[in-house]
Design a protein around this motif. Structure first.
Motif, PDB file in Angstrom:
ATOM      1  N   HIS A  20       6.682  22.344   2.047  1.00 55.14           N
ATOM      2  CA  HIS A  20       5.087  21.697   1.494  1.00 55.14           C
ATOM      3  C   HIS A  20       4.166  22.941   1.979  1.00 55.14           C
ATOM      4  O   HIS A  20       3.419  22.893   1.357  1.00 55.14           O
ATOM      5  N   ALA A  21       4.114  23.242   3.341  1.00 63.58           N
ATOM      6  CA  ALA A  21       3.058  24.034   3.231  1.00 63.58           C
ATOM      7  C   ALA A  21       3.177  25.319   2.494  1.00 63.58           C
ATOM      8  O   ALA A  21       2.035  25.543   1.956  1.00 63.58           O
ATOM      9  N   MET A  22       4.008  26.315   2.268  1.00 60.46           N
ATOM     10  CA  MET A  22       4.357  27.714   1.138  1.00 60.46           C
ATOM     11  C   MET A  22       3.285  26.727  -0.651  1.00 60.46           C
ATOM     12  O   MET A  22       2.469  27.080  -0.824  1.00 60.46           O
ATOM     13  N   SER A  23       4.373  25.510  -0.688  1.00 59.20           N
ATOM     14  CA  SER A  23       4.006  24.970  -2.187  1.00 59.20           C
ATOM     15  C   SER A  23       1.685  24.752  -1.633  1.00 59.20           C
ATOM     16  O   SER A  23       0.942  25.258  -3.125  1.00 59.20           O
ATOM     17  N   ARG A  24       1.270  24.179  -0.568  1.00 59.51           N
ATOM     18  CA  ARG A  24      -0.150  24.177  -0.645  1.00 59.51           C
ATOM     19  C   ARG A  24      -0.685  25.104  -0.617  1.00 59.51           C
ATOM     20  O   ARG A  24      -1.578  25.023  -1.357  1.00 59.51           O
ATOM     21  N   ARG A  25      -0.204  25.958   0.020  1.00 63.18           N
ATOM     22  CA  ARG A  25      -0.387  27.415   0.228  1.00 63.18           C
ATOM     23  C   ARG A  25      -1.077  28.413  -1.807  1.00 63.18           C
ATOM     24  O   ARG A  25      -2.092  28.665  -1.646  1.00 63.18           O
ATOM     25  N   PHE A  26      -0.180  28.479  -1.912  1.00 59.55           N
ATOM     26  CA  PHE A  26       0.740  29.330  -3.308  1.00 59.55           C
ATOM     27  C   PHE A  26       0.417  28.287  -4.568  1.00 59.55           C
ATOM     28  O   PHE A  26       0.335  29.127  -5.722  1.00 59.55           O
ATOM     29  N   GLY A  27       0.373  27.175  -4.196  1.00 58.47           N
ATOM     30  CA  GLY A  27       0.070  26.430  -5.730  1.00 58.47           C
ATOM     31  C   GLY A  27       0.956  26.411  -6.350  1.00 58.47           C
ATOM     32  O   GLY A  27       2.476  26.449  -6.455  1.00 58.47           O
ATOM     33  N   PRO A  28       0.647  26.895  -8.180  1.00 59.51           N
ATOM     34  CA  PRO A  28       1.578  26.891  -9.869  1.00 59.51           C
ATOM     35  C   PRO A  28       3.146  27.830  -9.109  1.00 59.51           C
ATOM     36  O   PRO A  28       3.699  27.820  -9.453  1.00 59.51           O
ATOM     37  N   VAL A  29       2.281  29.150  -8.056  1.00 64.74           N
ATOM     38  CA  VAL A  29       3.355  30.263  -8.087  1.00 64.74           C
ATOM     39  C   VAL A  29       4.427  29.556  -7.280  1.00 64.74           C
ATOM     40  O   VAL A  29       5.965  29.938  -7.766  1.00 64.74           O
ATOM     41  N   ALA A  30       4.002  28.560  -6.594  1.00 63.40           N
ATOM     42  CA  ALA A  30       5.356  27.876  -5.396  1.00 63.40           C
ATOM     43  C   ALA A  30       6.322  26.838  -6.226  1.00 63.40           C
ATOM     44  O   ALA A  30       7.409  26.808  -6.024  1.00 63.40           O
ATOM     45  N   HIS A  31       5.986  26.866  -7.745  1.00 59.29           N
ATOM     46  CA  HIS A  31       6.979  26.016  -8.643  1.00 59.29           C
ATOM     47  C   HIS A  31       7.084  26.879  -9.678  1.00 59.29           C
ATOM     48  O   HIS A  31       7.797  26.195 -10.376  1.00 59.29           O
ATOM     49  N   ASP A  32       7.027  27.842 -10.101  1.00 59.91           N
ATOM     50  CA  ASP A  32       7.686  28.957 -11.319  1.00 59.91           C
ATOM     51  C   ASP A  32       9.431  28.462 -10.507  1.00 59.91           C
ATOM     52  O   ASP A  32       9.824  28.044 -10.067  1.00 59.91           O
ATOM     53  N   PRO A  33      10.042  28.680 -12.053  1.00 59.11           N
ATOM     54  CA  PRO A  33      11.710  28.449 -12.219  1.00 59.11           C
ATOM     55  C   PRO A  33      12.741  29.345 -11.024  1.00 59.11           C
ATOM     56  O   PRO A  33      11.914  30.155 -10.479  1.00 59.11           O
ATOM     57  N   ALA A  34      13.323  28.101 -10.603  1.00 55.42           N
ATOM     58  CA  ALA A  34      14.107  29.546  -9.444  1.00 55.42           C
ATOM     59  C   ALA A  34      14.527  30.510  -9.361  1.00 55.42           C
ATOM     60  O   ALA A  34      14.804  30.705 -10.848  1.00 55.42           O
ATOM     61  N   VAL A  35      14.665  30.978  -8.521  1.00 53.37           N
ATOM     62  CA  VAL A  35      15.495  33.341  -9.248  1.00 53.37           C
ATOM     63  C   VAL A  35      16.071  33.047  -8.278  1.00 53.37           C
ATOM     64  O   VAL A  35      16.114  32.655  -6.889  1.00 53.37           O
ATOM     65  N   CYS A  36      17.645  34.482  -8.063  1.00 50.74           N
ATOM     66  CA  CYS A  36      18.193  34.179  -6.841  1.00 50.74           C
ATOM     67  C   CYS A  36      18.666  35.701  -6.569  1.00 50.74           C
ATOM     68  O   CYS A  36      18.508  36.664  -8.068  1.00 50.74           O
ATOM     69  N   GLY A  37      17.796  35.603  -5.574  1.00 53.11           N
ATOM     70  CA  GLY A  37      18.692  37.185  -4.974  1.00 53.11           C
ATOM     71  C   GLY A  37      20.226  37.485  -4.430  1.00 53.11           C
ATOM     72  O   GLY A  37      21.413  36.229  -3.935  1.00 53.11           O
ATOM     73  N   CYS A  38      20.208  38.506  -3.818  1.00 57.87           N
ATOM     74  CA  CYS A  38      20.982  39.399  -3.266  1.00 57.87           C
ATOM     75  C   CYS A  38      21.087  39.795  -1.948  1.00 57.87           C
ATOM     76  O   CYS A  38      20.429  41.178  -2.502  1.00 57.87           O
ATOM     77  N   HIS A  39      20.820  39.375  -0.865  1.00 61.41           N
ATOM     78  CA  HIS A  39      19.980  40.439  -0.195  1.00 61.41           C
ATOM     79  C   HIS A  39      21.646  40.821   1.438  1.00 61.41           C
ATOM     80  O   HIS A  39      22.170  39.966   1.430  1.00 61.41           O
ATOM     81  N   VAL A  40      20.990  42.012   0.958  1.00 65.89           N
ATOM     82  CA  VAL A  40      21.975  42.656   2.018  1.00 65.89           C
ATOM     83  C   VAL A  40      21.085  42.845   3.678  1.00 65.89           C
ATOM     84  O   VAL A  40      20.702  44.268   3.005  1.00 65.89           O
ATOM     85  N   HIS A  41      21.893  42.677   4.506  1.00 62.03           N
ATOM     86  CA  HIS A  41      21.986  43.088   5.608  1.00 62.03           C
ATOM     87  C   HIS A  41      23.211  43.913   6.510  1.00 62.03           C
ATOM     88  O   HIS A  41      23.676  43.826   6.726  1.00 62.03           O
ATOM     89  N   VAL A  42      22.142  45.244   6.913  1.00 63.76           N
ATOM     90  CA  VAL A  42      22.824  46.201   7.810  1.00 63.76           C
ATOM     91  C   VAL A  42      22.434  46.161   9.060  1.00 63.76           C
ATOM     92  O   VAL A  42      21.316  46.047   9.768  1.00 63.76           O
ATOM     93  N   GLY A  43      23.282  45.929  10.613  1.00 65.49           N
ATOM     94  CA  GLY A  43      22.820  45.780  11.875  1.00 65.49           C
ATOM     95  C   GLY A  43      22.547  47.263  11.861  1.00 65.49           C
ATOM     96  O   GLY A  43      23.286  48.412  12.369  1.00 65.49           O
TER      97      GLY A  43
END
Length: 416
Positions: free
Chosen positions: A118-141
């Protein structure tokens, strides 16, 4: 001053890794997003439930592997998590799909009921309500944070290649966007997403993040969404530039490549090599080209400033990694078609040659999306048949004059 770790550089076999995959929940008939994430997460049990995460949209779920060191073990966990999530999605009336951006439409764009969202939605407005996007995040120790920052500097020239390999989101609003990764284009609206700047040290990194938080660009350090970063939550380097991969084998391939890159540049840091200081505008241009063309066009070689074929980059990258790469992963080619009014499969390849928007499955060999294959027969998937029992039409080629680097676009009819 050049940073040199006090200990020897990390060996590839000693580097742990973990993978986060985000998925869309789509209607099998229309391809539209379905806001059933809560039902899907509630439908998971045991390890799958513990390894699942709520995401920024009601039509998304995230599955997270444990910390691992073996690629074969990573594949087993990815298969189990994808299978469990796909079963839970089917029980909720949706299909779990590994595609980087919303392909058709998302009508329900409110954020889940969590204070941070909700804080992100208030701060960034319509940008926070763009259609969903999905990523692949790889963590290396990489627990040495100073080393992690220097590794991020050294990775900057190579991340456009990783982005091109993983490009898997050519569709938006039911249309082919002309981009291999529309996810990358859409995320540029966020002020804290993009190529990672060059930092002299971990102190320089922390001071910059603190200044951005004071300026209101980020809510906190967790909103550092650069393409590679020292993780704010784990002792890792997190590479987050890629779209979610269409198949398990693609994800394993990307994870192995990323880990080998980290091992290679960490050894370079240990040897006293300095990362090239490349202008931010050139790095952004290279990423734009990678997101637009994927593996079909040219990529910008940030070492020379010239454009070249991805095959040349891949050869160079493979040579530089060969001494540390201890795993060989191959993928299978999949073709898929999309439901919805007139929507056809785009002429863009996803990572490692697989067709984009392939559905989630434990075996990378789906033919038509809504129908789940028998894993025992995945070496030779059955040919799909149309509603009247006739064979699907042969591939037809449509000229694409608007894409000079791409002469033809394969098109497929949706069969049920």
């Amino acid at each position: 001053m050049t940073y040199r770790p006090a200990t020897d550089g990390p060996d590839l076999a000693s580097l742990t890794l973990g993978v986060e995959e985000e998925f869309l929940l789509l209607d099998a008939e229309t391809g539209e997003s379905m806001p059933v994430a809560a039902r899907v997460l509630d439908g998971l049990s045991g390890v799958a439930h513990a390894q699942s995460r709520r995401e920024f949209r009601h039509s998304m779920v995230e599955m997270v592997t444990p910390v691992l060191s073996d690629l074969a073990e990573l594949r087993r966990h990815l298969v189990a998590l994808r299978t469990a999530a796909a079963d839970a999605a089917e029980a909720a009336g949706a299909r779990l799909v590994a595609v980087g951006a919303t392909p058709v439409n998302e009508t329900h764009r409110t954020v889940p009921d969590e204070p941070r969202y909700h804080a992100m939605s208030r701060r960034f407005g319509p940008v926070a309500h763009d259609p969903a996007v999905c990523g692949c995040h790889v963590h290396v120790g990489l627990p040495d944070r100073e080393l992690a920052v220097q590794v991020c500097n050294h990775l900057r020239p190579w991340l456009p290649v990783v982005q091109a390999i993983t490009a898997n989101s050519p569709l938006h609003d039911g249309q082919d966007t002309g981009h291999a990764s529309w996810r990358a284009m859409q995320l540029e609206r966020w002020p804290s997403i993009g190529p990672t700047p060059y930092f002299d040290s971990a102190a320089d990194y922390d001071a910059t993040v603190a200044d951005l938080i004071k300026a209101g660009i980020m809510l906190d350090a967790g909103m550092v969404y650069w393409y590679v970063r020292p993780s704010a939550a784990y002792p890792t380097v997190e590479i987050r530039v890629g779209d979610v991969c269409p198949t398990v084998d693609d994800t394993v391939l990307v994870a192995g490549l990323v880990r080998a890159l980290v091992a290679t540049v960490a050894a370079d840091v240990h040897d006293g090599a300095r990362a090239p200081r490349i202008r931010g505008c050139l790095v952004s241009a290279a990423h734009w080209r990678a997101a637009h063309d994927g593996l079909d066009g040219d990529l910008v070689d940030l070492r020379t400033g010239r454009a070249g074929r991805p095959g040349t980059w891949w050869t160079t990258c493979s040579h530089s990694l060969r001494r540390r790469w201890n795993a060989r992963v191959t993928g299978r080619t999949c073709r898929t078609s999309w439901p919805g009014s007139g929507l056809k499969a785009p002429a863009r390849y996803g990572s490692a040659g697989s067709w984009t928007a392939a559905p989630v499955t434990s075996a990378p060999c789906w033919t038509t999306w809504p129908h789940r294959p028998d894993p025992r027969r995945c070496e030779r998937p059955p040919r799909p048949r149309c509603a009247r029992g006739t064979s699907p039409p042969a591939q037809r080629r449509t000229p694409r004059p608007d894409h000079p680097h791409r002469r033809y676009m394969p098109a497929y009819r949706w069969c049920v």
